[in-house]
Design a protein around this motif. Structure first.
Motif, PDB file in Angstrom:
ATOM      1  N   VAL A 137      80.523  22.711  81.778  1.00  0.00           N
ATOM      2  CA  VAL A 137      80.308  23.781  80.808  1.00  0.00           C
ATOM      3  C   VAL A 137      81.092  23.390  79.553  1.00  0.00           C
ATOM      4  O   VAL A 137      82.328  23.434  79.548  1.00  0.00           O
ATOM      5  CB  VAL A 137      80.783  25.152  81.328  1.00  0.00           C
ATOM      6  N   LEU A 138      80.381  23.004  78.522  1.00  0.00           N
ATOM      7  CA  LEU A 138      81.011  22.683  77.240  1.00  0.00           C
ATOM      8  C   LEU A 138      80.739  23.816  76.273  1.00  0.00           C
ATOM      9  O   LEU A 138      79.781  24.579  76.439  1.00  0.00           O
ATOM     10  CB  LEU A 138      80.460  21.371  76.672  1.00  0.00           C
ATOM     11  N   GLY A 139      81.594  23.919  75.247  1.00  0.00           N
ATOM     12  CA  GLY A 139      81.416  25.046  74.356  1.00  0.00           C
ATOM     13  C   GLY A 139      81.937  24.854  72.956  1.00  0.00           C
ATOM     14  O   GLY A 139      82.776  23.982  72.684  1.00  0.00           O
ATOM     15  N   LEU A 140      81.423  25.700  72.061  1.00  0.00           N
ATOM     16  CA  LEU A 140      81.892  25.799  70.685  1.00  0.00           C
ATOM     17  C   LEU A 140      82.245  27.248  70.408  1.00  0.00           C
ATOM     18  O   LEU A 140      81.440  28.151  70.655  1.00  0.00           O
ATOM     19  CB  LEU A 140      80.797  25.350  69.702  1.00  0.00           C
ATOM     20  N   ASN A 141      83.453  27.489  69.938  1.00  0.00           N
ATOM     21  CA  ASN A 141      83.870  28.815  69.495  1.00  0.00           C
ATOM     22  C   ASN A 141      83.900  28.802  67.972  1.00  0.00           C
ATOM     23  O   ASN A 141      84.693  28.078  67.370  1.00  0.00           O
ATOM     24  CB  ASN A 141      85.252  29.167  70.050  1.00  0.00           C
ATOM     25  N   ILE A 142      83.034  29.596  67.357  1.00  0.00           N
ATOM     26  CA  ILE A 142      82.838  29.540  65.919  1.00  0.00           C
ATOM     27  C   ILE A 142      83.260  30.853  65.279  1.00  0.00           C
ATOM     28  O   ILE A 142      82.820  31.930  65.690  1.00  0.00           O
ATOM     29  CB  ILE A 142      81.361  29.239  65.594  1.00  0.00           C
TER      30      ILE A 142
END
Length: 517
Positions: free
Chosen positions: A237-242
């Motif tokens: 599970v990879l992610g970007l918090n923007i």
């Protein structure tokens, strides 16, 4: 709107028969019991509008069937609940005051098909129950959980609740129901109608008409078992918090995410929330402004600086084999190149790492409920959640007007925009102090105005608080409310005595229906 009152003599006879069936320890008639099953977020003068007369707690499907037969015999309205934790929408309380709450929370059976990734749950199974069950057995499956996860898995899906994983549209993952009909008959939908066999929770349509969605947000029966598809535990599970800096950044942010979601690059339904979504769970308003004082731009800036958050923020997650999630993240990062992003953080979890431990990986939690304490006192909130097209200009227009209305009525604006494949839900939480009558009255006026103005733009809610179910049903007015007439025909055919949840979703039985000239 006039309703016929509860038949008190019939109620007493029904309670006598319920006690004979269940025993005294599962029939609750004391005033403190009625308090426990009332709307916990209602204002001091509102609780009586939905106060039940009693509650009963069956253990088995057969007891539910007999309860329905007793209710029919005496004309006693029932209000079925799974766990009654849908705070912000009325909790355990019935639409019709005096109804008997049918509390299904003792029904907690779980049956999992690990190979096919399906589960059958009874209404009392909470997200914590199912999570613990999966963990105890070491199954390679993850849940999709809502922000406050103390409620029922079945109840949340039937009310079209949402979560944070690719399986976040919970109602769309329903496959096969067992339902007690208003006459006490028992039916299984889809392939469950065969009677036995391995495909009940694998193939949704069944044969002939498909009935599963008929029992979502309805009062056509009582669901006693619900089949649900679960997600296989991913390799990564990879992610970007923007985070973005300005209110008007909402428009381009939505328009950037829309094609990614529509084309399946984003498989989850990302939720864009404003600064208050984070701040209301971490602090209280009195730390930033005096009572009655407007929360101005300087206070908002101070809150954002303290917690290091943008005006808006969104968490994107990518699930699957590592080579796929890494490639997907690169595609999404390219979509944000040249955009005025305030902050972009990356997250990474790969199987074998310590548990990630949040709703994006199916871990239930309850801390978001702390936002109800934002204004102090005994806090509460109401939900207002219209459905919009996935369009930045439309969202920005609605946001600006709703911000003005919140300011006008003295409430702080707590919105989020959850982006689906072709639509998005604008979820608004109207936070208030329920011990302040003026505050409660303003929250009520604000919600009614929000509904009115949204309807004027062609937007309507996807779910409703018990106090506003008729109001929301009124906004679905095509062909002089043809949908309501259809619902009423089905209700009268299945439930001629009107004993199952009268008023649910604005659907009233003939014996309690408003008669219009």
């Amino acid at each position: 709107m006039k309703r016929t009152v509860i038949d008190l003599q019939g109620l007493q006879l029904a309670l006598r028969d319920f006690t004979a069936l269940l025993g005294k320890d599962r029939v609750f008639t004391a005033e403190e019991d009625k308090d426990a099953y009332s709307d916990h977020f209602a204002g001091a003068n509102q609780a009586a509008e939905h106060r039940p007369s009693a509650a009963i707690a069956p253990d088995t499907v057969e007891e539910v069937r007999e309860i329905v037969r007793i209710a029919n015999r005496h004309g006693t309205p029932l209000w079925p609940i799974s766990r009654g934790k849908n705070f912000g929408y009325g909790g355990s309380a019935p639409v019709l005051a005096g109804s008997v709450v049918l509390d299904l929370s003792r029904m907690k059976k779980i049956e999992i098909d690990e190979r096919n990734g399906t589960v059958v749950v009874e209404p009392g199974v909470s997200f914590f129950d199912l999570y613990d069950f999966i963990q105890a057995k070491g199954l390679p499956l993850i849940l999709s959980v809502p922000g406050n996860s103390w409620g029922s898995v079945a109840g949340n899906a039937l009310d079209r609740g949402v979560g944070y994983t690719p399986y976040g549209d919970h109602a769309s993952r329903i496959c096969g129901l067992e339902v007690v009909l208003p006459d006490g008959d028992l039916v299984r939908t889809g392939m469950g109608a065969i009677g036995s066999g391995p495909t009940w929770n694998l193939y949704k349509p069944g044969y002939g008409p498909s009935w599963d969605t008929m029992f979502c947000q309805s009062n056509f029966g009582i669901v006693t078992k619900l089949g649900l598809w679960l997600m296989a535990e991913p390799e990564s599970v990879l992610g970007l918090n923007i985070d973005v800096d300005k209110p008007e950044d909402l428009g381009w942010l939505i328009d950037t995410l829309a094609p990614l979601r529509r084309n399946g690059i984003l498989q989850q339904s990302p939720s864009i929330g404003n600064w208050l979504r984070a701040a209301a769970t971490l602090t209280t308003r009195e730390q930033w402004a005096k009572p009655g004082e407007k929360l101005g731009s300087s206070a908002i800036a101070a809150i954002r600086q303290k917690f290091g958050i943008g005006w808006w923020a969104v968490a994107l997650r990518f699930y699957g084999p590592l080579e796929i999630t890494e490639a997907t993240m690169r595609v999404v990062e390219r979509a944000f190149e040249g955009k005025p992003v305030q902050k972009l953080g990356r997250t990474r979890w790969v199987k074998g790492d310590p548990p990630e431990g949040s709703p994006v990986t199916g871990v239930p939690l309850t801390y978001p409920l702390a936002n109800a304490n934002w204004f102090g006192g005994r806090g509460g909130h109401l939900g207002f959640s219209p459905v919009l097209p996935v369009d930045g200009d439309a969202a920005l227009k609605l946001f600006k007007r709703n911000y003005e209305l919140h300011d006008q009525y003295g409430l702080d604006y707590h919105p989020s925009f959850a982006i689906g494949e072709r639509s998005m839900n604008n979820v608004n939480q109207l936070l208030f102090d329920r011990d302040n009558p003026a505050f409660v009255a303003n929250a009520d006026k604000l919600l009614r105005q929000l509904v009115k103005e949204a309807a004027a733009q062609g937007y309507a809610e996807y779910r409703a608080h018990i106090s506003y179910m008729d109001l929301i049903a009124d906004t679905f007015d095509f062909n002089d409310h043809a949908l309501r007439r259809l619902n009423q025909k089905v209700k009268d055919a299945l439930d001629p005595r009107g004993v199952i949840a009268p008023g649910k979703s604005g659907i009233w039985p003939a014996n309690r229906r408003e008669h219009k000239a």
